[in-house]
Every structure is written in structure tokens, then in C-alpha cells.
Design a protein around this motif. Structure first.
Motif, short mmCIF file in Angstrom:
data_model
loop_
_atom_site.label_atom_id
_atom_site.label_comp_id
_atom_site.label_asym_id
_atom_site.label_seq_id
_atom_site.Cartn_x
_atom_site.Cartn_y
_atom_site.Cartn_z
N PRO A 1 10.98 -24.32 -9.93
CA PRO A 1 11.52 -25.24 -8.92
C PRO A 1 12.61 -26.12 -9.54
O PRO A 1 12.58 -26.44 -10.73
N ASP A 2 13.58 -26.50 -8.71
CA ASP A 2 14.62 -27.41 -9.18
C ASP A 2 14.01 -28.76 -9.52
O ASP A 2 13.04 -29.20 -8.91
N GLN A 3 14.61 -29.41 -10.51
CA GLN A 3 14.22 -30.78 -10.85
C GLN A 3 14.87 -31.71 -9.84
O GLN A 3 16.08 -31.92 -9.86
N GLN A 4 14.09 -32.23 -8.93
CA GLN A 4 14.63 -33.07 -7.87
C GLN A 4 14.90 -34.48 -8.40
O GLN A 4 14.03 -35.10 -9.01
N SER A 5 16.11 -34.96 -8.18
CA SER A 5 16.46 -36.31 -8.60
C SER A 5 15.96 -37.32 -7.58
O SER A 5 15.89 -37.04 -6.38
N THR A 6 15.60 -38.50 -8.07
CA THR A 6 15.16 -39.57 -7.19
C THR A 6 16.38 -40.22 -6.54
O THR A 6 17.29 -40.65 -7.24
N PRO A 7 16.44 -40.28 -5.21
CA PRO A 7 17.60 -40.91 -4.57
C PRO A 7 17.60 -42.41 -4.76
O PRO A 7 16.57 -43.04 -4.98
N SER A 8 18.79 -42.98 -4.69
CA SER A 8 18.96 -44.43 -4.80
C SER A 8 19.15 -45.05 -3.43
O SER A 8 19.52 -44.38 -2.46
N THR A 9 18.89 -46.36 -3.38
CA THR A 9 19.14 -47.15 -2.17
C THR A 9 19.93 -48.38 -2.55
O THR A 9 19.64 -49.03 -3.55
N LEU A 10 20.97 -48.69 -1.77
CA LEU A 10 21.77 -49.89 -1.98
C LEU A 10 21.69 -50.74 -0.72
O LEU A 10 22.05 -50.27 0.37
N THR A 11 21.19 -51.95 -0.86
CA THR A 11 21.06 -52.87 0.28
C THR A 11 21.92 -54.10 0.02
O THR A 11 21.83 -54.72 -1.05
N ILE A 12 22.76 -54.44 0.99
CA ILE A 12 23.63 -55.62 0.91
C ILE A 12 23.24 -56.58 2.03
O ILE A 12 23.19 -56.18 3.20
N THR A 13 22.96 -57.83 1.67
CA THR A 13 22.70 -58.86 2.67
C THR A 13 23.83 -59.88 2.59
O THR A 13 24.08 -60.46 1.54
N LYS A 14 24.52 -60.07 3.73
CA LYS A 14 25.76 -60.85 3.78
C LYS A 14 25.49 -62.28 4.23
O LYS A 14 24.81 -62.52 5.22
N PHE A 15 26.03 -63.25 3.45
CA PHE A 15 25.92 -64.67 3.77
C PHE A 15 27.33 -65.28 3.81
O PHE A 15 28.24 -64.79 3.12
N THR A 16 27.47 -66.34 4.59
CA THR A 16 28.74 -67.06 4.64
C THR A 16 28.51 -68.50 4.21
O THR A 16 27.62 -69.18 4.74
N CYS A 17 29.30 -68.94 3.21
CA CYS A 17 29.21 -70.31 2.71
C CYS A 17 30.20 -71.21 3.45
O CYS A 17 31.30 -70.77 3.79
N VAL B 1 18.90 -50.89 -5.52
CA VAL B 1 19.75 -52.04 -5.83
C VAL B 1 19.87 -52.91 -4.58
O VAL B 1 20.18 -52.41 -3.49
N ALA B 2 19.62 -54.20 -4.74
CA ALA B 2 19.72 -55.15 -3.62
C ALA B 2 20.65 -56.28 -4.05
O ALA B 2 20.50 -56.85 -5.13
N CYS B 3 21.63 -56.60 -3.21
CA CYS B 3 22.62 -57.63 -3.52
C CYS B 3 22.70 -58.66 -2.39
O CYS B 3 22.67 -58.29 -1.21
N ARG B 4 22.83 -59.93 -2.77
CA ARG B 4 23.16 -61.01 -1.84
C ARG B 4 24.67 -61.27 -1.98
O ARG B 4 25.15 -61.59 -3.07
N TRP B 5 25.38 -61.11 -0.87
CA TRP B 5 26.85 -61.09 -0.87
C TRP B 5 27.34 -62.34 -0.13
O TRP B 5 27.04 -62.52 1.04
N TYR B 6 28.10 -63.17 -0.84
CA TYR B 6 28.52 -64.45 -0.28
C TYR B 6 30.03 -64.49 -0.06
O TYR B 6 30.80 -64.26 -0.99
N ASN B 7 30.44 -64.78 1.17
CA ASN B 7 31.83 -65.12 1.49
C ASN B 7 31.93 -66.64 1.61
O ASN B 7 31.16 -67.26 2.36
N VAL B 8 32.84 -67.24 0.88
CA VAL B 8 33.05 -68.69 0.94
C VAL B 8 34.28 -68.96 1.78
O VAL B 8 35.37 -68.46 1.48
N LEU B 9 34.09 -69.72 2.87
CA LEU B 9 35.21 -70.04 3.74
C LEU B 9 36.26 -70.83 2.98
O LEU B 9 35.94 -71.68 2.13
N ALA B 10 37.53 -70.53 3.27
CA ALA B 10 38.62 -71.23 2.59
C ALA B 10 38.57 -72.71 2.92
O ALA B 10 38.27 -73.12 4.05
#
Length: 598
Positions: free
Chosen positions: A294-310, A412-421
Motif C-alpha cells: 500500500p502507498d504511504q499515505q501522508s497526513t493532510p494539513s489544515t490552515l485556519t485563519i481568524t481575522k480581527f480588526t484593530c 496551523v492556526a493563525c490570528r490575523w490582525y488588520n490595524v485601521l490607519a
């Protein structure tokens, strides 16, 4: 190869009727017959069997019209059930036409095993059962011994059309025996017999095709454990034969080794992803060890982005992940993030689709991915803080709303911040130049070649190195060291091009948000330019500095406060040099030796 007991299994082939049935009937006629009446178990149910013969090797599906009228007489069926119940009955063809029929009446509700006693290594079967009243099909799974297990409900009568398909015989005395075994997923070893041979594969269907249109099927059986699954094709004439298995080839690979069962000499084969072909000599007996990997099955990745506004005015100076989390709790929906790979995968998701402010990219194969935000209007800067598999939080470098990830089976989980000008400062800008260059220094404990992601593998902080600022081709007119947070600012700069250098040594990687075609740092419109410097194999101990060094000769300072790009500076009458607290950044090296990346 190790020799083992040949096992004849159910074959599904193409062809016409053979003398096998008559021979079997003659043999069965020597046995005593138990009348069907003995089958009574005290219930009102019944099972009636209709036995017919198809042409040898028949491969069609219209069994009723092609085969049903070719009834077989005097074939003994055996039925067994619960409480040690066993009964037998012989088929009979009525009026000289139609199927051979045997009935087992007065059956209680139970599961019954039914067999016809015909040898399964030279014929195959197709069986269809239905409720006699409703005509609804009743499951009748056929095992590799040619038997069915039939569930009879209380008071129900079932009729089964039982079709016998003799093999298309080749008339030879040769044989090919397959020993099927499974290896561990991704197996790359060279001792398959020792590592895999005893892991037999049961119920694997093999198809053989040979001279004169000969074709047959057989299913493996594991006669002893440990040991391989075995299927044998007999009565083969000389010629070229092709063997295939029904395990999907896009999920496994094969290793096939064939040898003469008598001389043990290797038999040459032509192998591909689905099977192999070989030449069989007259009367030759061949055994093939058939290893499925059988093929060696690779473990899939997940990327989650949660968006915040400052909010506007939020201070990013020295801000940490906790600072952002406390100061910018508001998630933002409706923002598009696109994840892509060069020349391949691309997926765009909108925040809010995976929870409040969130997008999720799942099932990602190992590789390098680029993430881009469609940055909303009015955003001044962007920051992100990520975790891998719930581990330590690290600052992710963002440039123009874009960054990259190297994924290999992580979540991978990231908190993503946009800062208003920020709104324009209401205080007047003091006379004189207002431009500045801010150095952000990072310490990297490894060589550049060993660093996959500078923003993840390097830490903001000072190495104690002295930075020098000059005009292109000119002498240094200011110098200093970054503070403990890796920040150093050259202020009161006129618009134009500048060189940044180290007094000693070189850095390993640098980038800036504002350079010209020659790699010079630019100050434009009296604004600030950020430079991010990465020092590889840097010391881990932080220096005890907290301020920049004294400006170069000729620069004096007076007590004047100026709000510049969100920072408060103590400015002198000429150029002033500051080391300010906190932050994360990028870098640069003197352009004649290493251009700064934009």
C-alpha cells in the motif's frame, strides 16, 4: 519460494458447458439421499432452488434468458441452520424443460447455509434470490466455497435462481499458482519474502487471460496462518498468460517474483502497475509470489485563519500576541483569503465561512503554500500570530497582506490582525526633515541554509552589532545599536537614498518595504522606512542596551517632542538616533555587498 498446499477456489470465467456437471452428478448419485421432508423445523417458511447451467465461460448478465431453461437434474443441495439442523434434497427437471428444482419447506425463521456440492475450482456461480410473494430481492452473499448464507424471515418463501458457469478449459497440464501477501505501507526493503510472505491476503480476485481467448477468475484463500493467500489456475496449455488483481493500482504498488515449481528456476515476467505476464511451457508448473505494498499515505494539513480588526490609533509598538488579543477582540467577516501553490492548487475562502471571522483550508498535501488577503480599504498595517499543532505562538511575517507556509501534516492556526490607519496627527509637524529609517533586528540561532521560515525561526532582539547609516557612496554620518527588543531608529532624515551597513561583519538576510532599483533604502514624503535584519548564528543572550549610541560628530539635541508615525521621539536640533521599545520587523545589508529585498 516456499511450497504450500494448492487451494482451488471459485472461478468466474467465460465459455460453454462441460462434462463436469455430469461427472459430479454421477458421484453424488452414489450418496444416500435424505428426503426434503426431513427439512421440517416447525416453521411455515420455505426455500426453493432453481438450478440451471450457462454456457462455459459465460460472461454476460442476462442469465434468465440465456441459462434458465438449461435445467440440471439430480444435483444434491445441502441446507443447514440453527440447532444442528441439516437436510439434503436433489434437483428434478419437470416436463423435460426448465430449471432443476428442489424445495425445502416448513422452515422456521433463521439463517441458512446452502451449497450445491459441485467442485468450485472448475466452475463459477451466479445466484439471485427473491421473496416469492413480493419479488423483492433477498441478499444471498456467495463465499469462496460456493455457498450462500440466506436469512429467512418468519413465514416467508424464497426462490433462488442458481446458475452454474463451467470454466472454459484450455486442455493443458500446466498451472500458475499465485501466493498473495501484503507488505507494510510504503515498504522499500529488499527481503519481501521474510518481511511480507506470511501476511496472506484473503478474498482477492485474480483474472488470468491466455491463448485462444481463454480467461478465468479466481479468489485467494489463506489455508493456514501465517501464510499467503493462494489461488491456482490449472489445466493450462502452453503460451503467454496475463495475470491481474482487482486491488486498485493507484493506491498500491506490486512486487512479483515467479519461479518454476519443480526446478526453482526464476521465470521471466513483464510486470506493470496492475499485474504481470509470463510464458508458460507445456506442462510447466509456476508459482508467483505476489506482494502488495500500500502507498504511504501522508497526513493532510489544515490552515485556519481568524481575522480581527484593530481600532484606529491602536499602538503596535512593542505589541505582543497577548496585546493584540486584548486590544483587538472584534472578528471580521466577509474578507477573502486565497491559498495557492505555484502552478497548482488554489482556493479562495471568505471569513465567516468557518466560524466567526474564520476561514479554513483543509486536506492540504505537503508543500509550500502562499496566503494572500484581499486587504480591506483603510487598513494601515497587518500582523499575524500563529501556532503549529497547538504549540508555541510565534509572530508571522506579513508583507502587503501576503505570507507563506511550509506544511507537512500539521494543523496551523493563525490570528490575523488588520490595524485601521490612524487619522492625520492634529499637531503641527516641526520644521526640518521628518523622514526616518527604523531597523528591526532579529537573532537566528542557525545558519541561513538551515532556516526554512525566518519569521518563525528567528527572534526579535539585539546582537549588540553597530549599524551605520550613510548616503550612497558617502561616509557614515550616524550609527547605533538596537535595543533589547531589536529596534533602532534613525530620524530627522531628508527624503532620498541611504545605505545601511554593519560596522563589523555581515547579516544573513535582509528585507525592506522601500528600496530603489539599486537596493538603496529610500525615505520619501517625510515618512518612515522599515528595514528588517536577520543575524544568523547569533548569540542568544540579549545585550544590556536600551538606547542607541550617541549620534555622529556634529549632531546636537534639544528637548523637543514630536509624534512621528505613531511613536514619540526625543529629537535634537540635527539628526537624532533612537532605540525604541518592542516590535517585530525586517532587515538590510550595505547595498554594494548584498541588496535589500523589497
Amino acid at each position: 519460494m516456499r511450497g504450500s498446499k494448492p487451494v482451488s477456489l471459485q472461478l468466474r470465467t467465460r465459455g460453454g458447458l462441460v462434462r463436469l456437471v455430469a461427472l459430479t452428478i454421477a458421484l453424488l448419485g452414489m450418496l444416500p439421499l435424505a428426503a426434503p421432508a426431513g427439512a421440517q423445523t416447525g416453521g411455515p417458511g420455505a426455500i426453493e432452488l432453481h438450478l440451471s447451467a450457462c454456457p462455459a465461460g459465460y460472461s454476460g448478465t442476462d442469465y434468465f434468458n440465456v441459462c434458465h431453461e438449461n435445467g440440471i437434474d439430480s444435483v444434491r443441495f445441502t441446507i443447514s441452520g440453527s440447532n444442528a439442523f441439516v437436510a439434503q434434497g436433489d434437483t428434478a427437471v419437470f416436463n423435460g424443460t426448465g430449471p432443476g428444482i428442489v424445495e425445502f419447506p416448513n422452515l422456521a425463521a433463521a439463517t441458512y447455509n446452502i451449497s450445491d456440492g459441485l467442485p468450485g475450482d472448475v466452475l463459477s456461480r451466479s445466484i439471485y434470490c427473491a421473496n416469492a410473494s413480493t419479488q423483492v430481492q433477498v441478499p444471498a452473499p456467495l463465499n469462496n466455497r460456493g455457498e450462500i448464507d440466506l436469512v429467512l424471515a418468519a413465514g416467508v418463501s424464497i426462490v433462488c435462481d442458481w446458475y452454474i458457469i463451467p470454466d472454459l478449459q484450455t486442455g493443458g497440464t500446466g498451472s500458475i499458482e499465485v501466493h498473495a501477501a501484503g507488505c507494510p505501507a510504503g515498504y522499500t526493503g529488499t527481503t519481501a519474502f521474510e518481511d511480507c510472505h506470511d501476511s496472506g491476503l484473503d478474498n482477492v480476485v485474480y483474472t488470468i487471460a491466455g491463448p485462444g481467448g481463454y480467461t478465468a477468475q479466481g479468489t485467494t484463500d489463506v489455508p493456514q496462518t501465517p501464510g499467503p493467500g493462494i489461488v491456482r489456475f490449472t489445466n493450462l496449455g502452453p503460451g503467454t498468460y496475463r495475470l491481474d488483481e482487482e486491488i486498485p493500482g493507484d493506491f498500491v504498488s506490486l512486487r512479483i517474483f515467479c519461479s518454476d515449481a519443480t526446478t526453482k528456476a526464476t521465470v521471466a515476467i513483464n510486470e506493470d502497475a496492475n499485474g504481470a505476464s509470463l510464458n508458460l511451457a507445456t506442462g510447466q508448473q509456476v508459482i508467483c509470489d505476489w506482494y502488495v505494498i500500500p502507498d504511504q499515505q501522508s497526513t493532510p494539513s489544515t490552515l485556519t485563519i481568524t481575522k480581527f480588526t484593530c481600532p484606529s490609533g491602536f499602538s503596535t509598538s512593542g505589541a505582543t500576541a497577548t496585546t493584540f488579543a486584548n486590544g483587538c477582540p472584534q472578528t471580521t467577516n466577509g474578507v477573502v483569503f486565497t491559498l495557492s501553490q505555484a502552478g497548482g492548487y488554489s482556493d479562495a475562502e471568505t471569513t465567516g465561512n468557518a466560524g466567526s471571522g474564520a476561514v479554513a483550508f483543509s486536506g492540504l498535501a505537503p508543500g509550500s503554500y502562499n496566503l494572500a488577503e484581499s486587504v480591506p480599504a483603510g487598513i494601515g498595517s497587518t500582523y499575524a500570530f500563529c501556532q503549529i499543532d497547538g504549540g508555541a505562538v510565534y509572530a508571522k511575517t506579513i508583507s502587503g497582506g501576503k505570507t507563506s507556509f511550509g506544511l507537512a501534516g500539521q494543523d496551523v492556526a493563525c490570528r490575523w490582525y488588520n490595524v485601521l490607519a490612524s487619522a492625520p496627527a492634529p499637531t503641527p509637524v516641526p520644521a526640518g526633515p521628518t523622514g526616518s529609517i527604523t531597523v528591526h533586528e532579529f537573532r537566528c540561532p542557525a545558519d541561513k541554509a538551515k532556516i526554512d521560515d525566518f519569521s518563525k525561526d528567528c527572534t526579535a532582539g539585539s546582537t549588540g552589532a553597530t549599524f551605520e547609516l550613510s548616503t550612497p557612496g558617502g561616509a557614515a554620518f550616524a550609527s547605533g545599536q538596537t535595543n533589547a527588543n531589536g529596534i533602532l531608529a534613525f530620524v530627522r532624515l531628508a527624503n532620498g537614498a541611504y545605505d545601511l551597513d554593519l560596522a563589523q561583519g555581515t547579516w544573513c538576510f535582509a528585507t525592506s518595504d522601500r528600496v530603489d532599483a539599486s537596493g538603496n533604502l529610500l525615505v520619501a514624503n517625510g515618512g518612515n522606512s522599515d528595514v528588517f535584519i536577520y543575524q544568523c548564528t547569533a548569540v542568544t543572550a540579549l545585550p544590556s542596551t536600551g538606547t542607541g549610541s550617541t549620534p555622529g560628530t556634529g549632531f546636537a539635541f534639544s528637548a523637543l517632542e514630536l509624534d512621528l508615525n505613531g511613536w514619540t521621539w526625543a529629537l535634537g536640533g540635527g539628526l537624532m538616533l533612537l532605540a525604541i521599545g518592542g516590535g517585530a520587523g525586517f532587515s538590510h545589508r550595505r547595498l554594494e555587498r548584498a541588496r535589500i529585498a523589497a
